[in-house]
Design a protein around this motif. Structure first.
Motif, PDB file in Angstrom:
ATOM      1  N   THR A 208       1.025  -1.316   0.012  1.00 12.53           N
ATOM      2  CA  THR A 208      -0.046   0.029   0.088  1.00 12.53           C
ATOM      3  C   THR A 208       1.016   1.291   0.009  1.00 12.53           C
ATOM      4  OG1 THR A 208      -1.868   0.903   1.036  1.00 12.53           O
ATOM      5  CG2 THR A 208      -0.218   0.386   2.473  1.00 12.53           C
TER       6      THR A 208
ATOM      7  N   ASN B 149     -11.411  -3.376  -2.755  1.00 14.05           N
ATOM      8  CA  ASN B 149      -9.993  -3.581  -2.987  1.00 14.05           C
ATOM      9  C   ASN B 149     -10.016  -4.512  -4.760  1.00 14.05           C
ATOM     10  OD1 ASN B 149     -10.763  -6.356  -2.181  1.00 14.05           O
ATOM     11  ND2 ASN B 149     -10.397  -5.892  -0.093  1.00 14.05           N
TER      12      ASN B 149
ATOM     13  N   HIS C 112      -5.625   1.984  -3.369  1.00 14.91           N
ATOM     14  CA  HIS C 112      -4.568   2.381  -2.263  1.00 14.91           C
ATOM     15  C   HIS C 112      -3.295   2.121  -2.482  1.00 14.91           C
ATOM     16  CE1 HIS C 112      -3.672  -1.750  -0.813  1.00 14.91           C
ATOM     17  NE2 HIS C 112      -4.828  -1.996  -1.448  1.00 14.91           N
ATOM     18  N   LYS C 113      -2.915   1.772  -3.920  1.00 15.16           N
ATOM     19  CA  LYS C 113      -1.525   1.521  -4.240  1.00 15.16           C
ATOM     20  C   LYS C 113      -1.027   2.457  -5.261  1.00 15.16           C
ATOM     21  CE  LYS C 113      -1.530  -3.422  -3.294  1.00 15.16           C
ATOM     22  NZ  LYS C 113      -1.027  -4.732  -3.687  1.00 15.16           N
TER      23      LYS C 113
ATOM     24  N   GLN D 158      -7.052   3.095   1.735  1.00 17.26           N
ATOM     25  CA  GLN D 158      -7.266   1.706   1.805  1.00 17.26           C
ATOM     26  C   GLN D 158      -8.795   1.579   1.956  1.00 17.26           C
ATOM     27  OE1 GLN D 158      -4.316   1.890   5.076  1.00 17.26           O
ATOM     28  NE2 GLN D 158      -3.965  -0.184   4.704  1.00 17.26           N
TER      29      GLN D 158
END
Length: 380
Positions: free
Chosen positions: A9, A70, A195-196, A202
């Motif tokens: 992350t 996600n 979130h990357k 996140q």
């Protein structure tokens, strides 16, 4: 803390991301739940985020941008929409458990396109051999989360388009760092985290839906309220409502909007250039250390800002723990990707992975190298 675990992350975010999250908590409710200001602002923000993401990935219709929890959530929708129980799937040799576990749960027959690390031609040949008429779906990550290996996704997509087989791209390690054109690739789905490389909070993810023949063929994992067609007991057929039941994560979406705006302003190429420069600096220095095996090619060819290494006679997780004690965050072990380690021959040991973001500096690389040298000096 020196954060060298951005493949997990991106811990450091543009300041606008945090500001947007806090503002959303104070000012927004849920899209499609009313005409009052809090709902209207939420709807406007969600639409702007879809539009920014669509622009980044060359997608004409922002309604085909789906918000998920996600990348794993997004991949599960894609995989379970295209893979029948007991179906046949071709995957690369570098897939994450977010791909292999859903396939296992479906009882799918999995055919692995085995290829040595950083061998693009071998990967293409392996996919070409396995993509046969009886295959239901092809799945490939764009970049390995363990080794930063940039897979030949354009060639694999061309094979799928030629044979008429649907392609799912896992862009968890490439979104925001490599230019991705959904029009040119023509996949069924592209899944990614927020979130990357997109620098969102996140708990955010994105599923890009390609030209699916019929939206009814997209399987819903969760059914419930959407704020639309409330009289019907079936999920709406139109996107994004079909895949977004329940209350939206508006603080996350608002933060993601600012993260994507940052990426578009700076450009994925510039961000990747920064990451690769730092990774190259680290990998060159690691090669000079005794007993250290570095998994990269000269000049980081076909690789992003992710570098894995291991040390002869040392446990990788002990190295990770020792670095953590000195305030340096890395990831050690199997990285939720045992298939990738099997392909690279590191399944028995795992690796230590360092991964960079747009916010890392050369000074941090030097501190990491100094700390590692001290650990190696004091081993045993």
């Amino acid at each position: 803390m020196i954060w060298l675990d951005s493949a997990a992350t991106s811990f450091q975010k543009p300041p606008e991301v945090k500001e947007a999250v806090l503002s959303a908590m104070e000012r927004m409710s849920t899209p499609g739940r009313g005409a009052y200001p809090a709902a209207a602002l939420a709807a406007e923000t969600a639409l702007r985020c879809r539009e920014e993401i669509a622009e980044l990935f060359y997608l004409d219709n922002p309604e085909r941008v789906i918000f998920t929890m996600n990348a794993t959530h997004a991949l599960n929708i894609a995989i379970k929409s295209l893979t029948p129980p007991g179906g046949r799937a071709v995957i690369s040799g570098y897939e994450h458990n977010a791909v292999t576990r859903p396939l296992k749960a479906l009882g799918a027959r999995i055919f692995v396109a085995d290829a040595p690390l950083f061998q693009e031609a071998a990967a293409i040949a392996a996919f070409e051999k396995l993509i046969t008429p009886d295959i239901d779906v092809v799945i490939c990550n764009h970049v390995s989360n363990v080794f930063g290996f940039i897979q030949p996704i354009e060639a694999i997509a061309a094979l799928c388009n030629k044979t008429g087989k649907p392609l799912i791209i896992d862009a968890s390690q490439s979104a925001g760092m490599i230019d991705i054109n959904i029009k040119k690739l023509n996949p069924a789905f592209i899944a990614m985290p927020g979130h990357k490389g997109l620098y969102g909070p996140q708990g955010t993810g994105v599923l890009l839906c390609g030209d699916i023949n019929n939206n009814k063929n997209i399987r819903t994992l969760i059914e419930g309220g959407t704020g639309s067609q409330s009289l019907s007991q079936d999920m709406p057929e139109f996107l994004p409502d079909r895949l977004e039941s329940g209350t939206h994560n508006m603080p996350g979406i608002a933060g993601l909007l600012e993260g994507v705006k940052y990426v578009r302003k700076r450009s994925p190429a510039a961000i990747c250039g920064t990451e690769r420069r730092l990774a190259l600096m680290a990998s060159d220095a690691l090669r000079e250390m005794s007993d250290v095996q570095v998994f990269s090619l000269t000049g980081l060819r076909d690789q992003t800002g992710v570098v894995s290494f291991r040390v002869a006679g040392m446990d990788t997780e002990e190295i990770g723990d020792a670095l953590a004690e000195q305030g340096i965050a890395v990831r050690a072990g199997l990285h939720c990707a045992p298939l990738a380690h099997k392909s690279a021959g590191t399944l028995d040991t795992g690796t230590v992975r360092i991964s960079f973001s747009a916010f890392n500096t050369s000074e941090e690389v030097l501190k990491f190298l100094t700390a590692l040298k001290m650990i190696l000096k004091n081993r045993g």
